[in-house]
Enzyme design. Structure first.
Site, PDB file in Angstrom:
ATOM      1  N   ARG A  31      17.481  20.345  -2.429  1.00 54.57           N
ATOM      2  CA  ARG A  31      16.832  20.867  -3.571  1.00 54.57           C
ATOM      3  C   ARG A  31      15.817  22.160  -3.204  1.00 54.57           C
ATOM      4  O   ARG A  31      14.964  22.169  -4.010  1.00 54.57           O
ATOM      5  CB  ARG A  31      16.088  19.938  -4.587  1.00 54.57           C
ATOM      6  CG  ARG A  31      16.943  18.665  -4.956  1.00 54.57           C
ATOM      7  CD  ARG A  31      18.174  18.924  -5.531  1.00 54.57           C
ATOM      8  NE  ARG A  31      18.826  17.728  -6.086  1.00 54.57           N
ATOM      9  CZ  ARG A  31      19.964  17.307  -5.548  1.00 54.57           C
ATOM     10  NH1 ARG A  31      20.630  18.136  -4.565  1.00 54.57           N
ATOM     11  NH2 ARG A  31      20.594  16.331  -6.143  1.00 54.57           N
ATOM     12  N   ALA A  67      11.840  22.413  -4.733  1.00 53.12           N
ATOM     13  CA  ALA A  67      11.283  21.054  -4.543  1.00 53.12           C
ATOM     14  C   ALA A  67       9.987  20.954  -3.814  1.00 53.12           C
ATOM     15  O   ALA A  67       9.583  19.856  -3.577  1.00 53.12           O
ATOM     16  CB  ALA A  67      12.245  19.816  -4.184  1.00 53.12           C
ATOM     17  N   GLU A 117       3.996  27.039  -5.560  1.00 53.89           N
ATOM     18  CA  GLU A 117       3.140  28.114  -4.801  1.00 53.89           C
ATOM     19  C   GLU A 117       3.906  29.446  -4.715  1.00 53.89           C
ATOM     20  O   GLU A 117       3.152  30.554  -4.621  1.00 53.89           O
ATOM     21  CB  GLU A 117       2.748  27.561  -3.626  1.00 53.89           C
ATOM     22  CG  GLU A 117       1.737  26.411  -3.957  1.00 53.89           C
ATOM     23  CD  GLU A 117       1.118  25.571  -2.632  1.00 53.89           C
ATOM     24  OE1 GLU A 117      -0.218  26.039  -2.582  1.00 53.89           O
ATOM     25  OE2 GLU A 117       1.668  24.873  -2.193  1.00 53.89           O
ATOM     26  N   GLU A 137       1.366  16.732  -5.532  1.00 52.84           N
ATOM     27  CA  GLU A 137       0.484  16.418  -4.339  1.00 52.84           C
ATOM     28  C   GLU A 137      -0.296  15.354  -4.597  1.00 52.84           C
ATOM     29  O   GLU A 137      -0.518  14.696  -3.654  1.00 52.84           O
ATOM     30  CB  GLU A 137      -0.413  17.655  -4.163  1.00 52.84           C
ATOM     31  CG  GLU A 137       0.427  18.974  -3.296  1.00 52.84           C
ATOM     32  CD  GLU A 137       1.096  19.859  -4.358  1.00 52.84           C
ATOM     33  OE1 GLU A 137       1.418  19.424  -5.538  1.00 52.84           O
ATOM     34  OE2 GLU A 137       1.637  20.947  -3.846  1.00 52.84           O
TER      35      GLU A 137
HETATM   36  C1  1HE Z   1      13.481  16.457  -0.453  1.00 54.73           C
HETATM   37  C2  1HE Z   1      12.593  16.960  -1.200  1.00 54.73           C
HETATM   38  C3  1HE Z   1      11.203  17.153  -0.674  1.00 54.73           C
HETATM   39  C4  1HE Z   1      14.193  16.499  -2.509  1.00 54.73           C
HETATM   40  N1  1HE Z   1      11.095  17.171   0.795  1.00 54.73           N
HETATM   41  N2  1HE Z   1      13.335  16.227   0.924  1.00 54.73           N
HETATM   42  N3  1HE Z   1       7.727  17.747  -3.542  1.00 54.73           N
HETATM   43  C5  1HE Z   1       7.905  16.704  -4.213  1.00 54.73           C
HETATM   44  O1  1HE Z   1       7.189  15.750  -4.073  1.00 54.73           O
HETATM   45  C6  1HE Z   1       9.428  16.635  -4.988  1.00 54.73           C
HETATM   46  C7  1HE Z   1      10.209  15.985  -4.512  1.00 54.73           C
HETATM   47  N4  1HE Z   1      11.810  15.855  -4.922  1.00 54.73           N
HETATM   48  C8  1HE Z   1      11.866  15.268  -6.200  1.00 54.73           C
HETATM   49  O2  1HE Z   1      10.822  14.829  -7.013  1.00 54.73           O
HETATM   50  C9  1HE Z   1      13.255  15.432  -6.520  1.00 54.73           C
HETATM   51  O3  1HE Z   1      14.055  15.538  -5.441  1.00 54.73           O
HETATM   52  C10 1HE Z   1      13.803  16.479  -7.703  1.00 54.73           C
HETATM   53  C11 1HE Z   1      13.051  16.317  -8.914  1.00 54.73           C
HETATM   54  C12 1HE Z   1      13.251  17.835  -7.057  1.00 54.73           C
HETATM   55  C13 1HE Z   1      15.168  16.653  -7.770  1.00 54.73           C
HETATM   56  O4  1HE Z   1      15.625  15.358  -8.065  1.00 54.73           O
HETATM   57  P1  1HE Z   1      17.081  15.499  -7.798  1.00 54.73           P
HETATM   58  O5  1HE Z   1      17.326  14.045  -8.533  1.00 54.73           O
HETATM   59  O6  1HE Z   1      17.967  16.399  -8.368  1.00 54.73           O
HETATM   60  O7  1HE Z   1      17.463  15.165  -6.169  1.00 54.73           O
HETATM   61  P2  1HE Z   1      17.026  13.935  -5.116  1.00 54.73           P
HETATM   62  O8  1HE Z   1      18.432  13.010  -5.207  1.00 54.73           O
HETATM   63  O9  1HE Z   1      15.551  13.514  -5.398  1.00 54.73           O
HETATM   64  O10 1HE Z   1      16.879  14.871  -3.945  1.00 54.73           O
HETATM   65  C14 1HE Z   1      18.282  15.341  -3.199  1.00 54.73           C
HETATM   66  C15 1HE Z   1      17.927  15.308  -1.641  1.00 54.73           C
HETATM   67  O11 1HE Z   1      16.821  16.295  -1.296  1.00 54.73           O
HETATM   68  C16 1HE Z   1      17.547  14.036  -1.284  1.00 54.73           C
HETATM   69  O12 1HE Z   1      17.956  13.709  -0.009  1.00 54.73           O
HETATM   70  P3  1HE Z   1      18.960  12.963   0.392  1.00 54.73           P
HETATM   71  O13 1HE Z   1      19.269  12.862   2.015  1.00 54.73           O
HETATM   72  O14 1HE Z   1      18.662  11.401  -0.079  1.00 54.73           O
HETATM   73  O15 1HE Z   1      20.474  13.461  -0.042  1.00 54.73           O
HETATM   74  C17 1HE Z   1      15.809  13.900  -1.312  1.00 54.73           C
HETATM   75  O16 1HE Z   1      15.297  13.349  -0.403  1.00 54.73           O
HETATM   76  C18 1HE Z   1      15.755  15.679  -0.814  1.00 54.73           C
HETATM   77  N5  1HE Z   1      14.575  16.175  -1.132  1.00 54.73           N
HETATM   78  N6  1HE Z   1      12.969  17.026  -2.305  1.00 54.73           N
HETATM   79  C19 1HE Z   1      11.988  16.519   1.261  1.00 54.73           C
HETATM   80  N7  1HE Z   1      10.307  17.975  -1.382  1.00 54.73           N
HETATM   81  C20 1HE Z   1       2.465  23.966   1.156  1.00 54.73           C
HETATM   82  S1  1HE Z   1       2.032  22.531   0.802  1.00 54.73           S
HETATM   83  C21 1HE Z   1       3.156  22.127  -0.692  1.00 54.73           C
HETATM   84  C22 1HE Z   1       2.959  20.747  -0.825  1.00 54.73           C
HETATM   85  C23 1HE Z   1       4.192  20.079  -1.570  1.00 54.73           C
HETATM   86  O17 1HE Z   1       5.120  20.771  -1.837  1.00 54.73           O
HETATM   87  S2  1HE Z   1       4.137  18.674  -2.513  1.00 54.73           S
HETATM   88  C24 1HE Z   1       5.440  18.466  -3.231  1.00 54.73           C
HETATM   89  C25 1HE Z   1       6.404  17.999  -2.657  1.00 54.73           C
END
Ligand code: 1HE
Length: 263
Positions: A31, A67, A117, A137
């Site tokens: 994502r 994401a 961001e 966050e």
């Molecule tokens: C990830 C990440 C990620 C997806 N880091 N691996 N960001 C978040 O807290 C958002 C976290 N992500 C989500 O809430 C959802 O993934 C989404 C709403 C974005 C998309 O959902 P969906 O159903 O389309 O996808 P999914 O099945 O959750 O994710 C697909 C894969 O991407 C899955 O990995 P897989 O190996 O199981 O296939 C997820 O683990 C992976 N994935 N998002 C790592 N963020 C400079 S500081 C900034 C601080 C922040 O950004 S905090 C917010 C972090």
């Protein structure tokens, strides 16, 4: 944070379309979560932009714009490494905000955390109806680290940002428009066409004028009024002195330039 690895060209697609440079986050399986490789690729792309580029469009491959931070790289980081990592994001997003040419972000799906961001560092945001903005966050036990606490309050206000972080409140593309995140709201699948059309328009402006808008305007807006007005006069005089400005003004006075019209 490990030693930076060489730039991985697959993480960020780079395409040229005339005066427009199109950068596309390209980690759809995750994502477009931003790992160190992707932030380095963005940094690299914004370093030494070719002098004939007039506008940059930034979009995301797959079903989501971004994401946010790749959380899998976070767990092993020490406090000190965390500070350095955040400073790395800052350096990169400074290059986005203060790029030599305007940056238009085209958003769809998740535009959250670090993804928001990145979008906030752009100068114009086009959002498809599927786009949504969140700052999870708070739920993750962390804090913004990519300049969000500096840029987002300026766009949407500190109170709205605090609400998003404290309660996990998510704004859809339309609510984002009311809040000041979405500049252009478009139908699903039409974001890139709109972003490119706007980029074409921006590209026809005088380069020095665009430069003044993105470099001088945000800085002037941060100055005390008296200093700001003084700097504004200098920038206005510099822009007016440019031969392109003189020719464009002559063209209008001689009836050769387009009039201002309602769009
Ligand atoms: C990830 C990440 C990620 C997806 N880091 N691996 N960001 C978040 O807290 C958002 C976290 N992500 C989500 O809430 C959802 O993934 C989404 C709403 C974005 C998309 O959902 P969906 O159903 O389309 O996808 P999914 O099945 O959750 O994710 C697909 C894969 O991407 C899955 O990995 P897989 O190996 O199981 O296939 C997820 O683990 C992976 N994935 N998002 C790592 N963020 C400079 S500081 C900034 C601080 C922040 O950004 S905090 C917010 C972090």
């Amino acid at each position: 944070m490990d030693t930076p690895s060489p730039i991985d060209p697959d993480l960020l697609r780079v395409e040229r379309d005339g005066p427009i440079l199109h950068l596309r986050l390209n980690r759809p399986v995750k994502r477009n979560a931003v790992n160190d490789g992707l932030i380095l690729a963005i940094d690299h792309a914004f370093t030494g932009i070719a002098s004939d580029v007039r506008c940059i469009v930034l979009s995301g491959e797959g079903q989501h714009f971004c994401a946010g931070l790749d959380l899998s790289e976070l767990s092993e980081r020490t406090v000190y490494e965390g500070v350095l990592h955040s400073r790395m994001w800052h350096a990169t997003l400074e290059k986005v905000q203060y790029a030599p040419v305007p940056v238009i972000a085209v958003l769809h799906g998740a535009t959250i955390g670090g993804g928001l961001e990145i979008a906030a560092a752009a100068h114009i945001r086009v959002a498809e109806r599927s786009a949504y903005y969140g700052l999870p966050e708070g739920q993750r036990g962390i804090f913004v680290g990519g300049g969000g606490s500096m840029r987002l309050p300026r766009l949407i206000g500190t109170s709205r940002m605090a609400d998003m972080m404290l309660t996990g409140r998510v704004f859809d593309a339309e609510e984002g428009q009311q809040a000041g995140l979405t500049n252009y709201l478009v139908a699903e699948g039409e974001g890139l066409a709109k972003g490119m059309a706007l980029a074409q328009k921006v590209s026809t402006n005088a380069p020095l004028s665009n430069f003044a808008v993105i470099q001088a305007l945000p800085r002037i807006a941060e100055l005390p009024p008296s200093e700001g007005l003084f700097v504004e006069s200098l920038v206005a005089a510099i822009a007016q002195g440019d031969p392109t400005a003189k020719e464009r003004i002559r063209a209008f006075l001689e009836g050769r330039a387009a009039k201002v019209a309602k769009s």
